[in-house]
Design a protein around this motif. Structure first.
Motif, PDB file in Angstrom:
ATOM      1  N   ARG B  77       0.839  -1.207   0.000  1.00 54.25           N
ATOM      2  CA  ARG B  77       0.000   0.000   0.000  1.00 54.25           C
ATOM      3  C   ARG B  77       0.865   1.244   0.000  1.00 54.25           C
ATOM      4  NH1 ARG B  77      -4.501   0.004  -1.938  1.00 54.25           N
ATOM      5  NH2 ARG B  77      -5.116   1.840  -0.774  1.00 54.25           N
ATOM      6  N   LYS B  78       1.956   1.174   0.762  1.00 56.05           N
ATOM      7  CA  LYS B  78       2.856   2.325   0.818  1.00 56.05           C
ATOM      8  C   LYS B  78       3.635   2.468  -0.477  1.00 56.05           C
ATOM      9  CE  LYS B  78       3.599   2.636   5.782  1.00 56.05           C
ATOM     10  NZ  LYS B  78       4.354   1.795   6.715  1.00 56.05           N
ATOM     11  N   LEU B  79       4.029   1.328  -1.019  1.00 51.98           N
ATOM     12  CA  LEU B  79       4.856   1.296  -2.225  1.00 51.98           C
ATOM     13  C   LEU B  79       4.082   1.841  -3.423  1.00 51.98           C
ATOM     14  CD1 LEU B  79       7.645   0.152  -2.829  1.00 51.98           C
ATOM     15  CD2 LEU B  79       6.552  -1.961  -3.559  1.00 51.98           C
ATOM     16  N   ASP B  80       2.853   1.397  -3.587  1.00 48.74           N
ATOM     17  CA  ASP B  80       2.048   1.799  -4.730  1.00 48.74           C
ATOM     18  C   ASP B  80       0.579   1.788  -4.317  1.00 48.74           C
ATOM     19  OD1 ASP B  80       0.742   2.213  -7.064  1.00 48.74           O
ATOM     20  OD2 ASP B  80       1.429   0.400  -8.078  1.00 48.74           O
ATOM     21  N   PRO B  81       0.061   2.953  -3.921  1.00 45.31           N
ATOM     22  CA  PRO B  81      -1.315   3.008  -3.413  1.00 45.31           C
ATOM     23  C   PRO B  81      -2.325   2.540  -4.453  1.00 45.31           C
ATOM     24  CG  PRO B  81      -0.159   5.098  -3.063  1.00 45.31           C
ATOM     25  CD  PRO B  81       0.722   4.258  -3.922  1.00 45.31           C
ATOM     26  N   GLU B  82      -1.927   2.498  -5.717  1.00 43.68           N
ATOM     27  CA  GLU B  82      -2.907   2.128  -6.738  1.00 43.68           C
ATOM     28  C   GLU B  82      -2.891   0.646  -7.076  1.00 43.68           C
ATOM     29  OE1 GLU B  82      -2.270   4.916  -9.855  1.00 43.68           O
ATOM     30  OE2 GLU B  82      -3.193   6.530  -8.696  1.00 43.68           O
ATOM     31  N   LEU B  83      -1.965  -0.070  -6.498  1.00 38.77           N
ATOM     32  CA  LEU B  83      -1.898  -1.507  -6.760  1.00 38.77           C
ATOM     33  C   LEU B  83      -3.187  -2.174  -6.272  1.00 38.77           C
ATOM     34  CD1 LEU B  83      -0.204  -4.081  -7.482  1.00 38.77           C
ATOM     35  CD2 LEU B  83       0.559  -4.068  -5.106  1.00 38.77           C
ATOM     36  N   VAL B  84      -3.828  -2.946  -7.159  1.00 41.17           N
ATOM     37  CA  VAL B  84      -5.037  -3.666  -6.771  1.00 41.17           C
ATOM     38  C   VAL B  84      -4.601  -5.006  -6.152  1.00 41.17           C
ATOM     39  CG1 VAL B  84      -7.137  -4.790  -7.603  1.00 41.17           C
ATOM     40  CG2 VAL B  84      -6.454  -2.564  -8.524  1.00 41.17           C
ATOM     41  N   ILE B  85      -5.038  -5.238  -4.911  1.00 40.05           N
ATOM     42  CA  ILE B  85      -4.595  -6.441  -4.200  1.00 40.05           C
ATOM     43  C   ILE B  85      -5.769  -7.376  -3.965  1.00 40.05           C
ATOM     44  CG2 ILE B  85      -3.514  -7.316  -2.072  1.00 40.05           C
ATOM     45  CD1 ILE B  85      -2.257  -4.498  -1.736  1.00 40.05           C
ATOM     46  N   VAL B  86      -5.596  -8.622  -4.381  1.00 39.50           N
ATOM     47  CA  VAL B  86      -6.608  -9.650  -4.111  1.00 39.50           C
ATOM     48  C   VAL B  86      -5.955 -10.669  -3.181  1.00 39.50           C
ATOM     49  CG1 VAL B  86      -8.052 -11.470  -5.100  1.00 39.50           C
ATOM     50  CG2 VAL B  86      -7.742  -9.299  -6.329  1.00 39.50           C
ATOM     51  N   VAL B  87      -6.622 -11.022  -2.086  1.00 39.03           N
ATOM     52  CA  VAL B  87      -6.024 -11.978  -1.155  1.00 39.03           C
ATOM     53  C   VAL B  87      -6.647 -13.357  -1.314  1.00 39.03           C
ATOM     54  CG1 VAL B  87      -5.368 -10.233   0.525  1.00 39.03           C
ATOM     55  CG2 VAL B  87      -7.592 -11.337   0.728  1.00 39.03           C
ATOM     56  N   ILE B  88      -5.796 -14.359  -1.107  1.00 40.91           N
ATOM     57  CA  ILE B  88      -6.272 -15.734  -1.089  1.00 40.91           C
ATOM     58  C   ILE B  88      -6.376 -16.135   0.379  1.00 40.91           C
ATOM     59  CG2 ILE B  88      -5.793 -18.108  -1.779  1.00 40.91           C
ATOM     60  CD1 ILE B  88      -3.841 -16.882  -3.890  1.00 40.91           C
ATOM     61  N   THR B  89      -7.565 -16.535   0.805  1.00 38.29           N
ATOM     62  CA  THR B  89      -7.729 -16.925   2.203  1.00 38.29           C
ATOM     63  C   THR B  89      -7.921 -18.423   2.272  1.00 38.29           C
ATOM     64  OG1 THR B  89     -10.080 -16.460   1.997  1.00 38.29           O
ATOM     65  CG2 THR B  89      -8.727 -14.744   2.939  1.00 38.29           C
ATOM     66  N   GLY B  90      -6.924 -19.049   2.855  1.00 38.14           N
ATOM     67  CA  GLY B  90      -6.963 -20.492   2.902  1.00 38.14           C
ATOM     68  C   GLY B  90      -7.790 -20.995   4.064  1.00 38.14           C
TER      69      GLY B  90
END
Lengths: 130, 373
Positions: B77-90
């Motif tokens: 988030r700090k590195l690139d606020p525009e990066l879209v992040i999808v999490v995998i929840t195991g």
């Protein structure tokens, strides 16, 4: 005596008043009403100094002409000193930032319009004497 | 002079997951759908690659040894606020997914998932990114248009006044001796009125720009030391004319601060200009730039008129001018310090003043350093 100064500005009133002052100080004055006319004028003659407005045909016309004179195809113009004038920015620091941020060379000298006449004449003398 | 930049990785997905089977299957599925996929088995390596390549989308497992998914989200988030992040929840509970989204993830994908589910969520993520990019481009365009509008107005208002003032100056300079005394006096008064109005326009325009939120360029960073040096150089002439000594002390090696050169030059220029203008003959202006923790501190001290204590509180208010015997002959619009405060606060900094009437004033501006690229 007899040093030639080319004044380039799209404001006829500015040209008239500056010409009067310079002629009173015994300089030979030529004028141009746009950056394009200015470039044309430079083909025929070599002034000892150019006084150049910033905003003419467009916001950057003066800077572009400054760049063309210093680094253009015709190398013989590169040594002509340029005194830039503008009423846009009162603070030369900000003006120069605009130029350098746009990747352009800053002018040899800069004054804000309206010109303080003694300061202006001293600056002109520092470039061409007289 | 810029390093040869890799083409923008428009279809790149970075996958961070410690489970090899997971990495391979994601890669397989997404490549078939035309995405470029780079996989990493731990957060550290993935983040390094994100820093280098700036992908539009990151798919990250929440539960990993070393840096876990939450830490990866925080750093990214700090590195690139525009990066879209999808999490995998195991070990999925909805709770962890919600926590991840609170931390800045865009969406989540519970294990086990089908290829279609993966493709759908990645496609949605890219659509989200496209909309964000478009919105940003529109915002930029609007800001640019506003900047251009303001400079256009500046030119239109100032040019005629400058022309009038120039005629008056030339008139007095070249023909003053032949004018009747009264005409000379009136021309002189016209000069003063035209000058005052020019100054008012110069001061008001940046303020108008600020109110449209278009003075400080978003995301810009500048070497404050260079700006300060240039500002001091530009004021040497004025200082000399006012018989004021102008000193500069710079701490070297400061990181760049938040803000574009134009806004910073205006901020410094106003302070240095004031310190000279409201000084006394034989006085001194000391400009100093140093580091204080995570901020750059610019101080401008003068040995001038100072500000009466009762008026200090209103100093940064628009159109407020210090009124005292000493200042009544000095022209000014009362906008310079209001502009300084707006710029400082827009950049996430602060401005303050200490002053003793008759002794001098000391202005202090604190500006945050820009986040390192």
């Amino acid at each position: 005596m007899g040093r030639k100064i080319l004044v380039i500005d799209d404001d006829a009133d500015f040209l008239a008043s500056v010409t009067t002052v310079l002629e009173a100080a015994h300089y030979e004055v030529a004028t141009a009403r746009s950056a394009k006319e200015g470039l044309e004028a430079l083909k025929g003659s070599r002034p000892d100094l150019i006084i150049l407005d910033v905003m003419m045909e467009h916001e950057w016309a003066g800077y572009e002409l400054n760049q063309a004179v210093k680094f253009g195809a015709d190398e013989s113009t590169s040594t002509i000193p340029i005194l830039m004038v503008s009423s846009i920015q009162t603070d030369p620091a900000t003006l120069f930032y605009r130029a350098t941020e746009a990747g352009m060379v800053t002018p040899d000298s800069y004054l804000t319009k309206p010109l303080d006449i003694p300061v202006f004449l001293a600056r002109v003398r520092s470039f061409v004497g007289g | 002079m810029s390093v040869s930049e890799e083409p923008k990785p428009a279809r790149l997905v970075v996958v961070i997951d410690d489970d090899e089977v997971m990495r391979l299957s994601c890669k397989e599925i997404l490549r078939k759908s035309g995405y470029e996929v780079e996989c990493f088995e731990n957060g550290q390596a993935g983040i390094e690659r994100i820093r280098e390549r700036r992908p539009p989308l990151l798919l990250v497992d929440l539960k990993m040894p070393g840096l876990d998914g939450f830490q990866v989200i925080e750093i990214c988030r700090k590195l690139d606020p525009e990066l879209v992040i999808v999490v995998i929840t195991g070990y999925a509970t909805i709770g962890t997914a919600v926590d991840a989204m609170k931390a800045g993830a865009y969406d989540f994908l519970p294990k086990p998932f089908t290829p279609d589910e993966l493709r759908l969520i990645i496609a949605r993520g890219f659509e989200r990114r496209r909309l964000m990019d478009e919105a940003r481009a529109l915002r930029r365009e609007k800001e640019d248009a506003e900047r251009r509008f303001v400079s256009f107005v500046a030119h239109q208002l100032k040019s005629p006044l400058a022309a009038i003032k120039q005629y008056l100056d030339v008139l007095l300079f070249t023909m003053g001796d032949s004018l009747p005394e009264k005409a000379k006096l009136w021309v002189g008064r016209c000069q003063v009125r035209a000058s005052d109005m020019l100054e008012l326009i110069s001061d008001w325009l940046p303020l108008a720009r600020l109110e449209r939120g278009a003075l400080c360029q978003a995301g810009a960073a500048s070497e404050l030391g260079e700006v300060v040096k240039q500002v001091v150089r530009d004021h040497e002439h004025a200082a000399e004319a006012a018989r004021v000594a102008l000193e500069l002390r710079l701490e070297e090696g400061l990181p760049p601060v938040v803000g574009d050169g134009l806004a910073l030059a205006m901020l410094c220029g106003n302070l240095v200009g004031n310190a000279i203008k409201y000084n006394r003959e034989g006085g001194r202006v000391s400009v100093e730039l140093a580091r204080a923790g995570e901020r750059a501190v610019l101080s401008v001290r003068d040995t001038g008129l100072g500000i009466p204590e009762a008026q200090v509180g209103r100093l940064f208010t628009e159109f407020f001018r210090v009124s005292s015997e000493a200042t009544k002959e000095i022209a000014g619009s009362g906008l310079g310090l209001a502009i300084c405060r707006k710029i400082a606060s827009e950049l996430g900094g602060e401005i303050s003043v200490e002053s003793v009437e008759g002794v001098g004033s000391s202005f202090r501006v604190e500006l945050p350093f820009a986040p390192s690229p």
